[in-house]
Design a protein around this motif. Sequence first.
Motif, PDB file in Angstrom:
ATOM      1  N   ASP A  17     -15.142  13.284 -15.181  1.00  0.00           N
ATOM      2  CA  ASP A  17     -15.437  12.381 -16.299  1.00  0.00           C
ATOM      3  C   ASP A  17     -15.691  10.958 -15.812  1.00  0.00           C
ATOM      4  O   ASP A  17     -16.602  10.281 -16.297  1.00  0.00           O
ATOM      5  N   ARG A  18     -14.877  10.500 -14.850  1.00  0.00           N
ATOM      6  CA  ARG A  18     -15.074   9.149 -14.318  1.00  0.00           C
ATOM      7  C   ARG A  18     -16.420   9.033 -13.609  1.00  0.00           C
ATOM      8  O   ARG A  18     -17.102   8.021 -13.718  1.00  0.00           O
ATOM      9  N   LEU A  19     -16.806  10.070 -12.896  1.00  0.00           N
ATOM     10  CA  LEU A  19     -18.103  10.048 -12.206  1.00  0.00           C
ATOM     11  C   LEU A  19     -19.268  10.070 -13.188  1.00  0.00           C
ATOM     12  O   LEU A  19     -20.358   9.605 -12.877  1.00  0.00           O
ATOM     13  N   ASP A  20     -19.045  10.611 -14.365  1.00  0.00           N
ATOM     14  CA  ASP A  20     -20.102  10.728 -15.376  1.00  0.00           C
ATOM     15  C   ASP A  20     -20.212   9.490 -16.266  1.00  0.00           C
ATOM     16  O   ASP A  20     -21.069   9.428 -17.140  1.00  0.00           O
ATOM     17  N   ASP A  21     -19.370   8.504 -16.028  1.00  0.00           N
ATOM     18  CA  ASP A  21     -19.367   7.282 -16.836  1.00  0.00           C
ATOM     19  C   ASP A  21     -20.615   6.452 -16.521  1.00  0.00           C
ATOM     20  O   ASP A  21     -20.752   5.892 -15.438  1.00  0.00           O
ATOM     21  N   GLU A  22     -21.520   6.373 -17.475  1.00  0.00           N
ATOM     22  CA  GLU A  22     -22.795   5.683 -17.259  1.00  0.00           C
ATOM     23  C   GLU A  22     -22.673   4.169 -17.294  1.00  0.00           C
ATOM     24  O   GLU A  22     -23.639   3.468 -16.987  1.00  0.00           O
ATOM     25  N   THR A  23     -21.511   3.644 -17.633  1.00  0.00           N
ATOM     26  CA  THR A  23     -21.336   2.188 -17.668  1.00  0.00           C
ATOM     27  C   THR A  23     -20.889   1.623 -16.315  1.00  0.00           C
ATOM     28  O   THR A  23     -20.777   0.408 -16.174  1.00  0.00           O
ATOM     29  N   LEU A  24     -20.651   2.477 -15.338  1.00  0.00           N
ATOM     30  CA  LEU A  24     -20.168   2.011 -14.037  1.00  0.00           C
ATOM     31  C   LEU A  24     -21.260   1.279 -13.266  1.00  0.00           C
ATOM     32  O   LEU A  24     -22.435   1.654 -13.315  1.00  0.00           O
ATOM     33  N   THR A  25     -20.845   0.266 -12.546  1.00  0.00           N
ATOM     34  CA  THR A  25     -21.763  -0.434 -11.649  1.00  0.00           C
ATOM     35  C   THR A  25     -21.918   0.383 -10.373  1.00  0.00           C
ATOM     36  O   THR A  25     -21.167   1.340 -10.127  1.00  0.00           O
ATOM     37  N   SER A  26     -22.864  -0.001  -9.537  1.00  0.00           N
ATOM     38  CA  SER A  26     -23.072   0.709  -8.265  1.00  0.00           C
ATOM     39  C   SER A  26     -21.814   0.683  -7.404  1.00  0.00           C
ATOM     40  O   SER A  26     -21.450   1.696  -6.794  1.00  0.00           O
ATOM     41  N   ASP A  27     -21.130  -0.463  -7.366  1.00  0.00           N
ATOM     42  CA  ASP A  27     -19.897  -0.559  -6.582  1.00  0.00           C
ATOM     43  C   ASP A  27     -18.807   0.343  -7.153  1.00  0.00           C
ATOM     44  O   ASP A  27     -18.081   1.005  -6.403  1.00  0.00           O
ATOM     45  N   GLN A  28     -18.696   0.383  -8.470  1.00  0.00           N
ATOM     46  CA  GLN A  28     -17.699   1.247  -9.099  1.00  0.00           C
ATOM     47  C   GLN A  28     -18.020   2.720  -8.853  1.00  0.00           C
ATOM     48  O   GLN A  28     -17.117   3.521  -8.623  1.00  0.00           O
ATOM     49  N   ILE A  29     -19.293   3.071  -8.887  1.00  0.00           N
ATOM     50  CA  ILE A  29     -19.696   4.457  -8.604  1.00  0.00           C
ATOM     51  C   ILE A  29     -19.324   4.812  -7.170  1.00  0.00           C
ATOM     52  O   ILE A  29     -18.768   5.887  -6.914  1.00  0.00           O
TER      53      ILE A  29
END
Length: 84
Positions: A17-29
């Motif tokens: 679910d965390r990996l599928d979060d589309e609001t994440l920035t590149s650093d967060q991904i």
Amino acid sequence: MSNSLADLNAHLFAQLDRLDDETLTSDQINDEVKRAGALIGIADSISKNAEIGLKAAKLYAEHGNTVLPHLPQIAKQSKVEGSS
């Protein structure tokens, strides 16, 4: 964190679910990908350990007490359970 396979499964799906979060920035991904890699490594080790336990239980079910000397963990656990 709990110590059951069901809890491990829940943690793996939470990571998905965390990996599928589309609001994440590149650093967060990138951070989540690193975290996922670590989680997968640990999960693989836990799964292999559980598989070994199942194989040992199968041997015990098929061969009874004669196999216990070759399965020291089951023998130790059986002694503890028998003394309860």
